[in-house]
Motif scaffolding. Structure first.
Motif, PDB file in Angstrom:
ATOM      1  N   VAL A  51     -83.916  45.950 -96.666  1.00 22.65           N
ATOM      2  CA  VAL A  51     -83.834  44.963 -95.585  1.00 22.65           C
ATOM      3  C   VAL A  51     -84.919  45.235 -94.533  1.00 22.65           C
ATOM      4  O   VAL A  51     -85.363  44.329 -93.836  1.00 22.65           O
ATOM      5  CB  VAL A  51     -82.418  44.998 -94.949  1.00 22.65           C
ATOM      6  N   GLY A  52     -85.362  46.474 -94.475  1.00 20.75           N
ATOM      7  CA  GLY A  52     -86.393  46.841 -93.500  1.00 20.75           C
ATOM      8  C   GLY A  52     -87.705  46.101 -93.695  1.00 20.75           C
ATOM      9  O   GLY A  52     -88.492  45.960 -92.751  1.00 20.75           O
ATOM     10  N   PHE A  53     -87.962  45.633 -94.900  1.00 22.45           N
ATOM     11  CA  PHE A  53     -89.193  44.875 -95.178  1.00 22.45           C
ATOM     12  C   PHE A  53     -89.042  43.378 -94.860  1.00 22.45           C
ATOM     13  O   PHE A  53     -90.029  42.653 -94.809  1.00 22.45           O
ATOM     14  CB  PHE A  53     -89.529  44.950 -96.674  1.00 22.45           C
ATOM     15  N   LEU A  54     -87.787  42.951 -94.739  1.00 22.22           N
ATOM     16  CA  LEU A  54     -87.522  41.510 -94.830  1.00 22.22           C
ATOM     17  C   LEU A  54     -88.129  40.693 -93.696  1.00 22.22           C
ATOM     18  O   LEU A  54     -88.821  39.698 -93.953  1.00 22.22           O
ATOM     19  CB  LEU A  54     -86.004  41.302 -94.907  1.00 22.22           C
ATOM     20  N   ASP A  55     -87.886  41.093 -92.453  1.00 22.45           N
ATOM     21  CA  ASP A  55     -88.349  40.269 -91.331  1.00 22.45           C
ATOM     22  C   ASP A  55     -89.871  40.120 -91.334  1.00 22.45           C
ATOM     23  O   ASP A  55     -90.396  39.035 -91.073  1.00 22.45           O
ATOM     24  CB  ASP A  55     -87.886  40.858 -89.997  1.00 22.45           C
ATOM     25  N   GLY A  56     -90.564  41.201 -91.629  1.00 20.25           N
ATOM     26  CA  GLY A  56     -92.030  41.140 -91.663  1.00 20.25           C
ATOM     27  C   GLY A  56     -92.503  40.158 -92.718  1.00 20.25           C
ATOM     28  O   GLY A  56     -93.440  39.381 -92.507  1.00 20.25           O
ATOM     29  N   MET A  57     -91.847  40.179 -93.867  1.00 12.95           N
ATOM     30  CA  MET A  57     -92.268  39.279 -94.952  1.00 12.95           C
ATOM     31  C   MET A  57     -91.888  37.832 -94.645  1.00 12.95           C
ATOM     32  O   MET A  57     -92.654  36.911 -94.902  1.00 12.95           O
ATOM     33  CB  MET A  57     -91.654  39.733 -96.269  1.00 12.95           C
ATOM     34  N   LEU A  58     -90.699  37.649 -94.074  1.00 19.26           N
ATOM     35  CA  LEU A  58     -90.272  36.278 -93.742  1.00 19.26           C
ATOM     36  C   LEU A  58     -91.144  35.678 -92.640  1.00 19.26           C
ATOM     37  O   LEU A  58     -91.307  34.463 -92.568  1.00 19.26           O
ATOM     38  CB  LEU A  58     -88.806  36.260 -93.316  1.00 19.26           C
ATOM     39  N   ALA A  59     -91.727  36.542 -91.799  1.00 18.71           N
ATOM     40  CA  ALA A  59     -92.631  36.024 -90.767  1.00 18.71           C
ATOM     41  C   ALA A  59     -93.848  35.372 -91.433  1.00 18.71           C
ATOM     42  O   ALA A  59     -94.384  34.385 -90.932  1.00 18.71           O
ATOM     43  CB  ALA A  59     -93.065  37.152 -89.835  1.00 18.71           C
ATOM     44  N   LEU A  60     -94.279  35.917 -92.565  1.00 20.52           N
ATOM     45  CA  LEU A  60     -95.442  35.354 -93.258  1.00 20.52           C
ATOM     46  C   LEU A  60     -95.059  34.228 -94.204  1.00 20.52           C
ATOM     47  O   LEU A  60     -95.856  33.325 -94.454  1.00 20.52           O
ATOM     48  CB  LEU A  60     -96.163  36.446 -94.065  1.00 20.52           C
ATOM     49  N   VAL A  61     -93.872  34.324 -94.795  1.00 16.32           N
ATOM     50  CA  VAL A  61     -93.430  33.306 -95.773  1.00 16.32           C
ATOM     51  C   VAL A  61     -92.067  32.783 -95.327  1.00 16.32           C
ATOM     52  O   VAL A  61     -91.041  33.086 -95.942  1.00 16.32           O
ATOM     53  CB  VAL A  61     -93.328  33.908 -97.200  1.00 16.32           C
TER      54      VAL A  61
END
Ligand SMILES: O=P(O)(O)OC[C@H]1O[C@H](OP(=O)(O)OP(=O)(O)O)[C@H](O)[C@@H]1O
Ligand SMILES: O=c1cc[nH]c(=O)[nH]1
Ligand SMILES: [Mg+2]
Length: 211
Positions: free
Chosen positions: A84-94
């Motif tokens: 889950v730690g990766f999620l927000d950063g990735m959702l910001a881009l996609v």
């Protein structure tokens, strides 16, 4: 089947942030923020080959053909909790990506992955699935996650982690030769408790402050 590649992301920003995360004195807040930032940078790398199509648009000045992402849409699939730690950063881009949650924990004695939750979008088989977990140690969790995704029909899966042990890479490539890996580092080995050495400790506990 030919084994898919391991893509080592050695961009200086990623390497610098990873070193900050490894520091045992890094705060929970700092650890979480860095994982989020690295998530964004790894998302940039794992989507590098997405196909583009030329579409008609009009700028304020003229009509033109401009590139847009074509074809299959994305599903981000974090392995709970640390993924889950990766999620927000990735959702910001996609921001339009769907999310599949995969609940797995590693039994501390057997090191086997134990499933406790799985919820994926109905159309996961038509999407590119980016499996997320910062740690690839024995590989048991990542292999179990791929098998759950495949049981729902997912065919186009990519795995993004932060740190990988050579043992985990070998096991993952044996069991999931069709799934390429992106990682920021390949560490030395696993210790007797299945932890990555030098590693960064227990990613989930460090991210959520549970130890
Ligand atoms: O490659 P493996 O040997 O399977 O180890 C890696 C797994 O271990 C950690 O999860 P953990 O079981 O600690 O769960 P957590 O994220 O909830 O802390 C990590 O986030 C991976 O999911
Ligand atoms: O080193 C390790 C191995 C498994 N899981 C972690 O969080 N860290
Ligand atoms: Mg943990």
């Amino acid at each position: 089947m030919t084994k898919q590649s391991v893509n080592l992301v050695n961009h200086p920003l990623v390497q610098h942030k990873l070193s900050l995360m490894r520091d045992k004195d890094r705060s929970t807040k700092g650890f979480r923020e860095l994982l989020n930032e690295i998530g964004m940078l790894l998302c940039y790398e794992v989507t590098r080959d997405l196909p583009l199509e030329m579409v008609d648009i009009e700028t304020p000045v003229a009509a033109m053909k401009a590139p847009k992402i074509a074809g299959k849409k994305l599903t981000l699939a974090p392995i709970l909790r640390a993924g889950v730690g990766f999620l927000d950063g990735m959702l910001a881009l996609v921001p339009s990506a769907r999310v599949a949650h995969i609940g797995l924990y590693r039994d501390p004695e057997t090191l086997q992955a134990v499933e406790y939750f799985f919820k994926a979008p109905q159309d996961v088989l038509e999407r590119i699935v980016i499996l997320l977990d910062p740690m690839l140690a024995t590989g048991n969790s990542a292999c179990a996650a791929v098998s759950l995704l495949k049981s729902r029909g997912a065919r186009d899966i990519r795995f993004v982690c932060l740190l990988a042990a050579p043992e985990g890479i070998a096991r993952f490539q044996d069991e999931c030769p069709d799934v390429p890996i992106w990682t920021a580092a390949i560490d030395e080995r696993l210790n007797d408790h299945g932890y990555i050495v030098p590693g960064l400790g227990d990613a989930g506990d460090r991210m959520f402050g549970t130890r």
